[in-house]
Scaffold this active site. Sequence first.
Site, PDB file in Angstrom:
ATOM      1  N   HIS A 286      25.959 -33.084 -58.038  1.00 39.07           N
ATOM      2  CA  HIS A 286      25.053 -31.928 -58.782  1.00 39.07           C
ATOM      3  C   HIS A 286      25.137 -32.424 -60.179  1.00 39.07           C
ATOM      4  O   HIS A 286      26.090 -32.616 -60.746  1.00 39.07           O
ATOM      5  CB  HIS A 286      25.648 -30.450 -58.570  1.00 39.07           C
ATOM      6  CG  HIS A 286      24.921 -29.387 -58.967  1.00 39.07           C
ATOM      7  ND1 HIS A 286      24.461 -28.972 -60.315  1.00 39.07           N
ATOM      8  CD2 HIS A 286      23.928 -28.663 -58.364  1.00 39.07           C
ATOM      9  CE1 HIS A 286      23.681 -27.936 -60.268  1.00 39.07           C
ATOM     10  NE2 HIS A 286      23.308 -27.729 -59.093  1.00 39.07           N
TER      11      HIS A 286
ATOM     12  N   ASP B 249      22.223 -27.239 -51.355  1.00 37.35           N
ATOM     13  CA  ASP B 249      21.181 -27.734 -50.164  1.00 37.35           C
ATOM     14  C   ASP B 249      21.827 -28.156 -48.993  1.00 37.35           C
ATOM     15  O   ASP B 249      21.191 -28.338 -48.066  1.00 37.35           O
ATOM     16  CB  ASP B 249      20.331 -28.555 -51.079  1.00 37.35           C
ATOM     17  CG  ASP B 249      19.754 -27.745 -52.263  1.00 37.35           C
ATOM     18  OD1 ASP B 249      19.154 -26.704 -51.786  1.00 37.35           O
ATOM     19  OD2 ASP B 249      19.822 -28.100 -53.266  1.00 37.35           O
TER      20      ASP B 249
END
Length: 426
Positions: free
Chosen positions: A308, A365
């Site tokens: 991320h 996700d």
Amino acid sequence: MKNKTVTVTDNRTGKKYDFPILEPTIGPDVVDISKFYSDTGMFTFDRGFTSTASCRSKITYIDGGKGKLMYRGYDIAFLATKKSFLETTYLLLHKKLPDKETLKDFSLEVKKRSFIHEGMKKLFDAFPDRAHPMAILAAGVSALSTFYFDHLDIDSPDEYMEMATRVVAKIPTIAALSYRYSQGLPVIYPDMEKGFTENFLYMLRGYPHSHIELKPIEIKALDTIFTLHADHEQNASTTAVRVVGSTHAHPYACVASGISALWGRAHGGANESVIRQLELIGSVENVDKYIAKAKDPNDSFRLMGFGHRVYKNFDPRATILKNIQQELVSELNLDSSLMAIAKKIEDIALSDEYFIERNLYPNIDFYSGIILQALKIPKEMFAVIFVIGRTPGWIAQWIELKEQDSIKIARPRQLYLGPTERTPKY
Ligand code: CMC
């Protein structure tokens, strides 16, 4: 006490310029460079806005190093485990959590607005079979202003709050319709007896005139996914909403632009890529081969759902979803081959030096893709689910923009690298 400043020296001339430092309630200080150009005659360059605060905001706080996320001062774990998505929506739009009575009223107001104008069905009819639901959703939200033109005055708080409630209420209905039309399935109308998330699942999966059994864990899992997506400060789609809003466009136009910005695989499309990648890997035996590919500097293959830009320790949303995934697995007796592949990838990545050294953890996700798959939600609807979750955040950011003393149109400059003036041949 003297105001804090930062001094910039132009090494070419030795000239010094002072710029004010703005202090946040928490987080890094911010240098105010709004007069940089008028003072120095130079622009600043920040591709992808990695060092730029584009606005003042009181909505969401992220500390990527500590894995912290708060909406209006409430920790995401509290909201995701103790509050519903509708309560979180109220918090984002109205700046405080609702009491029981207020929530009841808000829920009723949302339900009453969950139906869409019958004329909108003609719009859905016009799309070809298999049209992507995200395209239909963006068009549907944009078209809301043509059907609900009675409250379009963005200078009236009553009218823009009406638009806000309408968008939140109608997006799940348009989203479910987008899917049903894309598949040629009969339309299911909202059910006033059902809560927000249950209603969406019902409109997506139901059959006309018949009851479908939705398990509480399924509703809870989706409601949590919505809450975890509800806002994420100035991400790409929210920035799109604010940029369009800065031109004084109404919320329907701004949210439609947010939907388009979210569609790409680097943003709302990532959870779909997770499932596509698990399908590509195909079996637990192939996992090692793909982990090796992900680690190979000469191979562009990346493990979807890992890493991320902001969270460099862990993604707090992923931790919450991992627990939900475990609840789903045990309550629904899930044992899919994709889950087995995902589990093996997760185990290897969490113990492998390559991933540890680079702070590559499973992100939201990774788990949301697996959970949505377990909820039998079609892959092409994954980004649509993200939109339903993110809508209150977009609207809250639009309201915040509107409530400022004045709106400054977003108009960045550039580092021009094109030709200097050419001499035309006449
Ligand atoms: N698999 C394998 N290696 C990776 C991965 C990955 N998923 N992500 C980063 N790396 C490696 C990368 O190759 C680089 O290695 P080296 O230092 O040897 O060159 C190092 O880690 C740093 O990568 P980066 O691209 O500089 O990191 P970034 O912060 O710019 O990128 C990211 C963040 C999310 C784009 C990236 O991790 C990625 O592509 N992940 C996969 C896609 C994904 O899951 N996206 C969803 C993100 S969450 C969405 C949201 O919050 O809205």
